[in-house]
Motif scaffolding. Structure first.
Motif, PDB file in Angstrom:
ATOM      1  N   GLU A  12       0.832  -1.198   0.000  1.00  0.00           N
ATOM      2  CA  GLU A  12       0.000   0.000   0.000  1.00  0.00           C
ATOM      3  C   GLU A  12       0.871   1.254   0.000  1.00  0.00           C
ATOM      4  N   MET A  13       0.402   2.274  -0.685  1.00  0.00           N
ATOM      5  CA  MET A  13       1.078   3.568  -0.687  1.00  0.00           C
ATOM      6  C   MET A  13       0.589   4.377   0.510  1.00  0.00           C
ATOM      7  N   ALA A  14       1.443   5.254   1.027  1.00  0.00           N
ATOM      8  CA  ALA A  14       1.089   6.126   2.139  1.00  0.00           C
ATOM      9  C   ALA A  14       1.678   7.512   1.862  1.00  0.00           C
ATOM     10  N   THR A  15       1.173   8.491   2.547  1.00  0.00           N
ATOM     11  CA  THR A  15       1.651   9.862   2.388  1.00  0.00           C
ATOM     12  C   THR A  15       1.953  10.450   3.759  1.00  0.00           C
ATOM     13  N   PHE A  16       3.092  11.104   3.863  1.00  0.00           N
ATOM     14  CA  PHE A  16       3.446  11.822   5.087  1.00  0.00           C
ATOM     15  C   PHE A  16       3.512  13.304   4.737  1.00  0.00           C
ATOM     16  N   THR A  17       2.846  14.110   5.531  1.00  0.00           N
ATOM     17  CA  THR A  17       2.842  15.546   5.295  1.00  0.00           C
ATOM     18  C   THR A  17       3.630  16.239   6.415  1.00  0.00           C
ATOM     19  N   PHE A  18       4.668  16.961   6.031  1.00  0.00           N
ATOM     20  CA  PHE A  18       5.472  17.731   6.971  1.00  0.00           C
ATOM     21  C   PHE A  18       4.709  18.976   7.401  1.00  0.00           C
ATOM     22  N   SER A  19       5.129  19.580   8.502  1.00  0.00           N
ATOM     23  CA  SER A  19       4.474  20.799   8.993  1.00  0.00           C
ATOM     24  C   SER A  19       4.580  21.929   7.971  1.00  0.00           C
ATOM     25  N   SER A  20       5.564  21.858   7.099  1.00  0.00           N
ATOM     26  CA  SER A  20       5.732  22.884   6.063  1.00  0.00           C
ATOM     27  C   SER A  20       4.726  22.712   4.927  1.00  0.00           C
ATOM     28  N   GLY A  21       4.010  21.577   4.944  1.00  0.00           N
ATOM     29  CA  GLY A  21       3.044  21.303   3.882  1.00  0.00           C
ATOM     30  C   GLY A  21       3.585  20.385   2.800  1.00  0.00           C
ATOM     31  N   ARG A  22       4.893  20.153   2.825  1.00  0.00           N
ATOM     32  CA  ARG A  22       5.504  19.264   1.833  1.00  0.00           C
ATOM     33  C   ARG A  22       5.049  17.826   2.097  1.00  0.00           C
ATOM     34  N   GLU A  23       4.686  17.104   1.027  1.00  0.00           N
ATOM     35  CA  GLU A  23       4.230  15.724   1.154  1.00  0.00           C
ATOM     36  C   GLU A  23       5.249  14.765   0.559  1.00  0.00           C
ATOM     37  N   VAL A  24       5.387  13.629   1.209  1.00  0.00           N
ATOM     38  CA  VAL A  24       6.242  12.566   0.713  1.00  0.00           C
ATOM     39  C   VAL A  24       5.380  11.312   0.581  1.00  0.00           C
ATOM     40  N   VAL A  25       5.350  10.744  -0.606  1.00  0.00           N
ATOM     41  CA  VAL A  25       4.595   9.517  -0.856  1.00  0.00           C
ATOM     42  C   VAL A  25       5.575   8.354  -0.807  1.00  0.00           C
ATOM     43  N   TYR A  26       5.189   7.280  -0.124  1.00  0.00           N
ATOM     44  CA  TYR A  26       6.079   6.138   0.037  1.00  0.00           C
ATOM     45  C   TYR A  26       5.279   4.846   0.134  1.00  0.00           C
ATOM     46  N   LYS A  27       5.972   3.730  -0.025  1.00  0.00           N
ATOM     47  CA  LYS A  27       5.372   2.418   0.159  1.00  0.00           C
ATOM     48  C   LYS A  27       5.448   2.072   1.633  1.00  0.00           C
ATOM     49  N   ARG A  28       4.401   1.449   2.140  1.00  0.00           N
ATOM     50  CA  ARG A  28       4.417   1.015   3.535  1.00  0.00           C
ATOM     51  C   ARG A  28       5.446  -0.094   3.715  1.00  0.00           C
ATOM     52  N   ARG A  29       5.835  -0.316   4.937  1.00  0.00           N
ATOM     53  CA  ARG A  29       6.840  -1.322   5.285  1.00  0.00           C
ATOM     54  C   ARG A  29       6.338  -2.733   4.966  1.00  0.00           C
ATOM     55  N   ARG A  30       7.240  -3.564   4.500  1.00  0.00           N
ATOM     56  CA  ARG A  30       6.915  -4.954   4.216  1.00  0.00           C
ATOM     57  C   ARG A  30       7.495  -5.827   5.318  1.00  0.00           C
ATOM     58  N   PHE A  31       6.653  -6.646   5.911  1.00  0.00           N
ATOM     59  CA  PHE A  31       7.102  -7.584   6.929  1.00  0.00           C
ATOM     60  C   PHE A  31       7.234  -8.958   6.309  1.00  0.00           C
ATOM     61  N   LEU A  32       8.182  -9.741   6.805  1.00  0.00           N
ATOM     62  CA  LEU A  32       8.326 -11.101   6.305  1.00  0.00           C
ATOM     63  C   LEU A  32       7.077 -11.903   6.647  1.00  0.00           C
ATOM     64  N   PRO A  33       6.540 -12.605   5.662  1.00  0.00           N
ATOM     65  CA  PRO A  33       5.384 -13.451   5.955  1.00  0.00           C
ATOM     66  C   PRO A  33       5.834 -14.679   6.735  1.00  0.00           C
ATOM     67  N   PRO A  34       4.896 -15.397   7.347  1.00  0.00           N
ATOM     68  CA  PRO A  34       5.283 -16.643   8.023  1.00  0.00           C
ATOM     69  C   PRO A  34       5.984 -17.574   7.030  1.00  0.00           C
ATOM     70  N   ALA A  35       7.048 -18.212   7.468  1.00  0.00           N
ATOM     71  CA  ALA A  35       7.791 -19.123   6.590  1.00  0.00           C
ATOM     72  C   ALA A  35       6.914 -20.285   6.184  1.00  0.00           C
ATOM     73  N   ALA A  36       7.271 -20.872   5.070  1.00  0.00           N
ATOM     74  CA  ALA A  36       6.642 -22.093   4.571  1.00  0.00           C
ATOM     75  C   ALA A  36       5.186 -21.902   4.166  1.00  0.00           C
ATOM     76  N   GLU A  37       4.828 -20.706   3.710  1.00  0.00           N
ATOM     77  CA  GLU A  37       3.496 -20.521   3.148  1.00  0.00           C
ATOM     78  C   GLU A  37       3.558 -20.914   1.683  1.00  0.00           C
ATOM     79  N   GLY A  38       2.548 -21.598   1.219  1.00  0.00           N
ATOM     80  CA  GLY A  38       2.511 -22.018  -0.176  1.00  0.00           C
ATOM     81  C   GLY A  38       2.716 -23.514  -0.286  1.00  0.00           C
ATOM     82  N   THR A  39       2.831 -23.962  -1.514  1.00  0.00           N
ATOM     83  CA  THR A  39       2.987 -25.379  -1.810  1.00  0.00           C
ATOM     84  C   THR A  39       4.462 -25.693  -2.031  1.00  0.00           C
ATOM     85  N   LEU A  40       4.980 -26.692  -1.328  1.00  0.00           N
ATOM     86  CA  LEU A  40       6.387 -27.073  -1.484  1.00  0.00           C
ATOM     87  C   LEU A  40       6.599 -27.680  -2.865  1.00  0.00           C
ATOM     88  N   LEU A  41       7.453 -27.067  -3.655  1.00  0.00           N
ATOM     89  CA  LEU A  41       7.776 -27.532  -5.001  1.00  0.00           C
ATOM     90  C   LEU A  41       8.962 -28.476  -4.970  1.00  0.00           C
TER      91      LEU A  41
END
Length: 96
Positions: A12-41
């Motif tokens: 997801e995208m997020a926006t941070f607005t500084f007190s000066s009014g300047r905005e910075v758009v960024y991607k939210r942090r990605r956390f490692l998913p639980p290991a071993a999700e999916g089908t073992l190939l």
């Protein structure tokens, strides 16, 4: 911003607005998913000089999907998976 195969593409995208009014758009942090999700190939034993992108290309046909192997093996840093000859790396297909 990111390629469709990137682990960051669906974040997801997020926006941070500084007190000066300047905005910075960024991607939210990605956390490692639980290991071993999916089908073992497969399970792969690392050989001397082998790189993660080579392993990923062999099993998933795209060397840029190395992050899927990291996620499936609960590795924060890709080099952890190929640091030791003989290490077992599990290859998962994501459940979609």
């Amino acid at each position: 911003m990111f390629e469709p195969t990137s682990r960051y593409d669906e974040l997801e995208m997020a926006t941070f607005t500084f007190s000066s009014g300047r905005e910075v758009v960024y991607k939210r942090r990605r956390f490692l998913p639980p290991a071993a999700e999916g089908t073992l190939l497969a399970e792969h034993r690392v050989t001397q000089g082998e790189r993660l992108d080579q392993i990923t290309a062999r099993y998933l046909e795209d060397p840029e999907l190395f992050w899927r192997l990291c996620d499936g093996n609960n590795a924060m840093h890709p080099e952890e998976l190929t640091a030791a000859v003989g290490k077992k790396v599990r290859i998962f297909l994501p459940d979609t």
